[in-house]
Design a protein around this motif. Structure first.
Motif, PDB file in Angstrom:
ATOM      1  N   ALA A  68      34.490  49.396  47.775  1.00 14.42           N
ATOM      2  CA  ALA A  68      33.659  48.246  47.698  1.00 14.42           C
ATOM      3  C   ALA A  68      32.156  48.714  48.567  1.00 14.42           C
ATOM      4  N   ASP A  69      30.861  48.564  47.781  1.00 18.24           N
ATOM      5  CA  ASP A  69      29.807  49.417  48.534  1.00 18.24           C
ATOM      6  C   ASP A  69      29.492  48.623  49.821  1.00 18.24           C
ATOM      7  N   SER A  70      29.899  48.607  51.027  1.00 21.84           N
ATOM      8  CA  SER A  70      29.766  48.275  51.809  1.00 21.84           C
ATOM      9  C   SER A  70      30.574  48.713  53.431  1.00 21.84           C
ATOM     10  N   ASP A  71      30.003  49.126  54.806  1.00 20.30           N
ATOM     11  CA  ASP A  71      30.132  49.427  55.098  1.00 20.30           C
ATOM     12  C   ASP A  71      31.973  49.113  55.528  1.00 20.30           C
ATOM     13  N   SER A  72      31.889  47.749  55.619  1.00 20.39           N
ATOM     14  CA  SER A  72      33.145  46.897  56.577  1.00 20.39           C
ATOM     15  C   SER A  72      34.504  46.655  55.737  1.00 20.39           C
ATOM     16  N   ILE A  73      33.803  46.932  54.974  1.00 21.22           N
ATOM     17  CA  ILE A  73      34.537  46.725  53.160  1.00 21.22           C
ATOM     18  C   ILE A  73      35.379  48.043  52.680  1.00 21.22           C
ATOM     19  N   ALA A  74      36.505  48.169  52.241  1.00 22.03           N
ATOM     20  CA  ALA A  74      37.050  49.806  51.779  1.00 22.03           C
ATOM     21  C   ALA A  74      37.284  49.251  50.620  1.00 22.03           C
ATOM     22  N   VAL A  75      38.333  48.740  50.090  1.00 22.29           N
ATOM     23  CA  VAL A  75      38.291  47.803  48.796  1.00 22.29           C
ATOM     24  C   VAL A  75      38.495  46.780  48.497  1.00 22.29           C
ATOM     25  N   ARG A  76      38.229  46.493  47.552  1.00 21.26           N
ATOM     26  CA  ARG A  76      37.840  44.684  46.477  1.00 21.26           C
ATOM     27  C   ARG A  76      39.031  44.347  46.231  1.00 21.26           C
ATOM     28  N   TYR A  77      39.872  43.968  45.938  1.00 22.76           N
ATOM     29  CA  TYR A  77      40.232  42.413  44.527  1.00 22.76           C
ATOM     30  C   TYR A  77      39.877  41.959  44.053  1.00 22.76           C
ATOM     31  N   ARG A  78      39.165  42.059  43.099  1.00 21.27           N
ATOM     32  CA  ARG A  78      37.669  40.719  42.033  1.00 21.27           C
ATOM     33  C   ARG A  78      38.856  40.533  41.236  1.00 21.27           C
ATOM     34  N   ALA A  79      38.608  39.232  40.259  1.00 25.31           N
ATOM     35  CA  ALA A  79      38.167  38.945  39.086  1.00 25.31           C
ATOM     36  C   ALA A  79      37.143  39.261  38.645  1.00 25.31           C
ATOM     37  N   THR A  80      37.351  39.571  36.566  1.00 21.07           N
ATOM     38  CA  THR A  80      36.142  38.967  35.844  1.00 21.07           C
ATOM     39  C   THR A  80      35.004  37.319  36.285  1.00 21.07           C
ATOM     40  N   LYS A  81      34.108  37.784  35.873  1.00 16.34           N
ATOM     41  CA  LYS A  81      32.690  36.815  36.370  1.00 16.34           C
ATOM     42  C   LYS A  81      33.334  35.640  35.469  1.00 16.34           C
ATOM     43  N   ARG A  82      33.699  35.558  34.340  1.00 18.87           N
ATOM     44  CA  ARG A  82      33.771  33.645  33.287  1.00 18.87           C
ATOM     45  C   ARG A  82      35.147  33.197  33.824  1.00 18.87           C
ATOM     46  N   ARG A  83      36.173  34.121  32.911  1.00 13.36           N
ATOM     47  CA  ARG A  83      37.138  34.440  33.141  1.00 13.36           C
ATOM     48  C   ARG A  83      37.989  33.316  35.123  1.00 13.36           C
ATOM     49  N   GLY A  84      37.459  34.080  35.288  1.00 15.51           N
ATOM     50  CA  GLY A  84      37.792  34.159  37.066  1.00 15.51           C
ATOM     51  C   GLY A  84      37.580  33.008  37.556  1.00 15.51           C
ATOM     52  N   ARG A  85      36.156  32.615  36.949  1.00 16.15           N
ATOM     53  CA  ARG A  85      35.419  31.571  37.728  1.00 16.15           C
ATOM     54  C   ARG A  85      36.529  30.730  37.509  1.00 16.15           C
ATOM     55  N   LEU A  86      37.230  30.125  36.276  1.00 20.46           N
ATOM     56  CA  LEU A  86      37.630  29.362  35.761  1.00 20.46           C
ATOM     57  C   LEU A  86      39.187  29.026  36.477  1.00 20.46           C
ATOM     58  N   ARG A  87      39.818  30.121  36.871  1.00 19.67           N
ATOM     59  CA  ARG A  87      40.870  30.396  37.968  1.00 19.67           C
ATOM     60  C   ARG A  87      40.355  29.819  39.425  1.00 19.67           C
ATOM     61  N   LEU A  88      39.392  30.415  39.509  1.00 23.22           N
ATOM     62  CA  LEU A  88      38.410  30.196  40.726  1.00 23.22           C
ATOM     63  C   LEU A  88      38.645  28.654  41.403  1.00 23.22           C
ATOM     64  N   LEU A  89      37.793  27.999  39.801  1.00 24.11           N
ATOM     65  CA  LEU A  89      38.046  26.268  39.948  1.00 24.11           C
ATOM     66  C   LEU A  89      39.251  25.644  39.855  1.00 24.11           C
ATOM     67  N   THR A  90      40.382  25.865  39.065  1.00 22.76           N
ATOM     68  CA  THR A  90      41.389  25.491  39.075  1.00 22.76           C
ATOM     69  C   THR A  90      42.156  25.674  41.004  1.00 22.76           C
ATOM     70  N   GLY A  91      42.104  27.357  41.578  1.00 26.39           N
ATOM     71  CA  GLY A  91      42.186  27.453  42.925  1.00 26.39           C
ATOM     72  C   GLY A  91      42.269  26.579  43.856  1.00 26.39           C
ATOM     73  N   MET A  92      40.863  26.060  43.880  1.00 26.60           N
ATOM     74  CA  MET A  92      39.808  24.877  44.646  1.00 26.60           C
ATOM     75  C   MET A  92      40.639  23.432  44.385  1.00 26.60           C
TER      76      MET A  92
END
Length: 400
Positions: free
Chosen positions: A153-177
């Motif tokens: 991660a490009d941040s002073d407070s976060i070392a490593v980040r796990y993220r999803a891809t923009k389009r397919r991850g957004r659908l999974r995020l919506l179902t999770g919400m």
């Protein structure tokens, strides 16, 4: 013994955390090569008033120090995003012994299994054990449907980040919400809507007029009525109880769309659950209470199971439509608690309070402006009345 604290938001995240605390020690011993793990769950709304991973990491670090754990991980249903990409987990840079996982980014299906896989990967990062590939988080199906990426991660407070891809991850995020909102609890939390739906359904089952109308309706018209009944109650709940997210409270357009989409899907799923349960009750009641000869004499022909199904659909649609009106008797706080999880309900309540305070201030400003205007009008009227008196006094002095 290694101690781990799971700091979970109340409601759905706490259920997931309890499940992890029960099943995780065996997996950790196998994959991270540690002798024993002690896991403690603390329910604390760390994300209720926060909006990003850094703030949650700071709150989780305070809990770690307070309880003396070796490691601590926050479990939240806050939908974290970075550059329009859903974030599954953040591992601290400033706080090297804490992390946070976001449940909505895991999707709406198998949240307990996926949370366990993600937490094993996060603990692998915290302990320095490279066990993330063995956690099961990276499967062929996951790579196909919603790939997960690990990045610095490009941040002073976060070392490593796990993220999803923009389009397919957004659908999974919506179902999770939607899953975090637990939509099946919606109607059970609104006693007024449920009572109205049940009472109207009973009326429909006992009315010969409804029997005749149900018998005359074809398949496509029955389908349209079902859709209209669900749409009516969904729209009524959202508009009447102000569940729609407005730009003044969420400037991020994409985030606002996610909140509104999850609200619509949650309400539709909740009303759909009501419809299914009510239909099953009406079908059972009609088969048990209404004699086939009595129904046949009313509709004027032979009857079968299809007639009872049509009758149950008609009574259920009437009940759901009446339930929409009955939901108007519930206050906004009750509907929010029924429609959302703890954190989201708290966020909506804060918005509602801010809206009411703003409306009160606007009303006070309007009243002050009206009072000032009335005062100016009264002064002008007094001046107009005083001018003729001054002129008459002047004329009297002239005559003298």
């Amino acid at each position: 013994m290694v101690s781990l604290g799971l700091v979970s938001d109340p409601d759905f995240p706490s259920y997931v955390a309890d499940s992890l605390a029960e099943s995780l020690p065996r997996y950790l011993t196998e994959r991270l090569e540690e002798a024993e793990w002690s896991i403690e769950v603390v329910r604390d709304p760390v994300a209720a008033g926060r909006s990003n991973g850094k703030e949650i990491l700071d709150a989780t670090e305070r809990q770690r120090r307070l309880h003396g754990w070796d490691y601590a991980v926050g479990v939240t249903d806050l939908p974290l995003r970075r550059e329009s990409r859903p974030v599954l987990a953040d591992i601290g840079e400033e706080h090297e012994q804490v992390g946070v996982i976001s449940l909505p980014a895991l999707g709406g299906f198998q949240p307990h299994r996926r949370a366990r896989q993600l937490l094993i990967s996060v603990l692998g990062e915290l302990t320095g054990a490279s066990g993330r590939r063995d956690s099961g988080l990276y499967s062929q199906l996951t790579e196909l449907l919603a790939p997960i990426r690990r990045e610095r991660a490009d941040s002073d407070s976060i070392a490593v980040r796990y993220r999803a891809t923009k389009r397919r991850g957004r659908l999974r995020l919506l179902t999770g919400m939607v899953r975090s909102n637990t939509p099946w609890r919606l109607v059970l939390g609104m006693s007024g809507a449920l009572a109205a739906a049940l009472a109207t359904s009973v009326f429909g089952l006992t009315s010969s007029t409804v029997w005749q109308i149900a018998d005359m309706l074809g398949l496509w018209r029955r389908s349209v009525i079902v859709v209209l009944a669900v749409a009516l109650m969904t729209t009524w709940l959202i508009l009447t109880h102000k569940l729609w997210e407005h730009p003044r409270y969420t400037a991020d357009r994409e985030q606002r769309m996610l909140y509104n989409s999850s609200t619509v899907l949650t309400i539709v799923a909740g009303v759909g659950c009501l419809y299914v349960v009510l239909f099953a009750a009406n079908l059972t009641g009609s088969l048990f209470l209404i004699d086939s000869e009595l129904l046949s004499s009313s509709v004027g022909g032979s009857v079968g199971v299809g007639n009872y199904v049509g009758l149950a659909l008609a009574a259920t649609s009437m009940g759901v439509a009446a339930g929409a009106l009955g939901s108007g008797l519930e206050d906004d706080a009750t509907v929010r608690r029924a429609a959302y999880g703890y954190r989201e309900a708290q966020r909506r309540a804060s918005q509602q309070q801010a809206r009411e305070e703003q409306e009160e201030q606007e009303a006070q400003t309007t009243q002050a402006a009206q009072a000032s205007q009335e005062e100016r009008a009264a002064q002008e009227e007094q001046q107009e009345q005083a001018e003729p008196e001054e002129r008459s006094e002047g004329d009297s002095d002239t005559e003298r």
